[in-house]
Scaffold this motif. Structure first.
Motif, mmCIF file in Angstrom:
data_model
loop_
_atom_site.group_PDB
_atom_site.id
_atom_site.type_symbol
_atom_site.label_atom_id
_atom_site.label_comp_id
_atom_site.label_asym_id
_atom_site.label_seq_id
_atom_site.Cartn_x
_atom_site.Cartn_y
_atom_site.Cartn_z
ATOM 1 N N SER A 1 -4.411 -7.941 -4.100
ATOM 2 C CA SER A 1 -3.053 -8.401 -4.405
ATOM 3 C C SER A 1 -2.530 -7.696 -5.651
ATOM 4 O O SER A 1 -3.300 -7.069 -6.387
ATOM 5 C CB SER A 1 -3.047 -9.920 -4.658
ATOM 6 N N ARG A 2 -1.241 -7.834 -5.868
ATOM 7 C CA ARG A 2 -0.635 -7.323 -7.101
ATOM 8 C C ARG A 2 -1.269 -8.001 -8.311
ATOM 9 O O ARG A 2 -1.533 -7.358 -9.327
ATOM 10 C CB ARG A 2 0.869 -7.580 -7.091
ATOM 11 N N PHE B 1 6.073 -2.225 -1.225
ATOM 12 C CA PHE B 1 4.937 -2.393 -0.307
ATOM 13 C C PHE B 1 3.625 -1.902 -0.912
ATOM 14 O O PHE B 1 2.544 -2.166 -0.400
ATOM 15 C CB PHE B 1 5.190 -1.642 1.004
ATOM 16 N N TRP C 1 -2.626 -2.021 -4.789
ATOM 17 C CA TRP C 1 -2.487 -2.965 -3.689
ATOM 18 C C TRP C 1 -1.450 -2.395 -2.737
ATOM 19 O O TRP C 1 -0.444 -1.835 -3.167
ATOM 20 C CB TRP C 1 -2.010 -4.330 -4.194
ATOM 21 N N ASP D 1 0.604 -3.521 0.913
ATOM 22 C CA ASP D 1 0.888 -4.542 1.917
ATOM 23 C C ASP D 1 0.377 -4.037 3.267
ATOM 24 O O ASP D 1 0.863 -3.031 3.774
ATOM 25 C CB ASP D 1 2.387 -4.806 1.972
ATOM 26 N N ALA E 1 2.822 -3.093 5.967
ATOM 27 C CA ALA E 1 3.623 -1.884 5.783
ATOM 28 C C ALA E 1 2.910 -0.641 6.313
ATOM 29 O O ALA E 1 3.549 0.330 6.694
ATOM 30 C CB ALA E 1 3.983 -1.692 4.318
#
Length: 136
Positions: free
Chosen positions: A81-82, A109, A127, A129, A132
């Motif tokens: 994750s971010r 993304f 990170w 997504d 995406a």
């Protein structure tokens, strides 16, 4: 058996480097470590071999570059994750690393930041997504 990667890094102070890598989540493999080298396990397949300069020189006669002044590689590891990206960069800073030697990358993304270990080796944490880029 999955293919393993062993990243070999020359370090000026082995104890300091071990403490740094433990602070960012690595686990020392005692069976593959001694007073000249430490095997730091990042995952089931990723290992970082921290080598004293004398030990490094037993593998190659090439000069050890000053990683504070030049870069031969940028090492990048994904995070979940971010927030996990930010957390590992913060941990690196708290352990004596340099935070964000390269600019933060935020494409919505994909998000990435970087840190340098005490010897100047740059690690990127990123990170992406999965929606995406579904083929990764």
């Amino acid at each position: 058996m999955p293919q393993l990667i062993f990243i070999n890094l020359p370090v000026a102070d082995l104890s300091r480097s071990i403490a740094f890598y433990e602070a960012v989540g690595a686990i020392r493999n005692q069976a593959c470590s001694d007073d000249t080298a430490a095997c730091m396990v990042l995952s089931d397949v990723i290992h970082v071999m921290l080598l004293t300069h004398d030990k490094w020189r037993t593998f190659t006669d090439r000069q050890i570059p000053d990683a504070h002044a030049s870069a031969q590689v940028l090492l990048c590891l994904s995070r979940d994750s971010r927030e996990a990206v930010n957390a590992v960069v913060d941990q690196a800073g708290g352990a004596g690393g340099r935070i964000d030697p390269n600019p933060t990358q935020d494409y919505g993304f994909m998000y990435g930041r970087s840190y340098a270990d005490p010897d100047g080796h740059i690690w990127e944490a990123m990170w992406m997504d999965p929606a995406a880029v579904p083929n990764l």
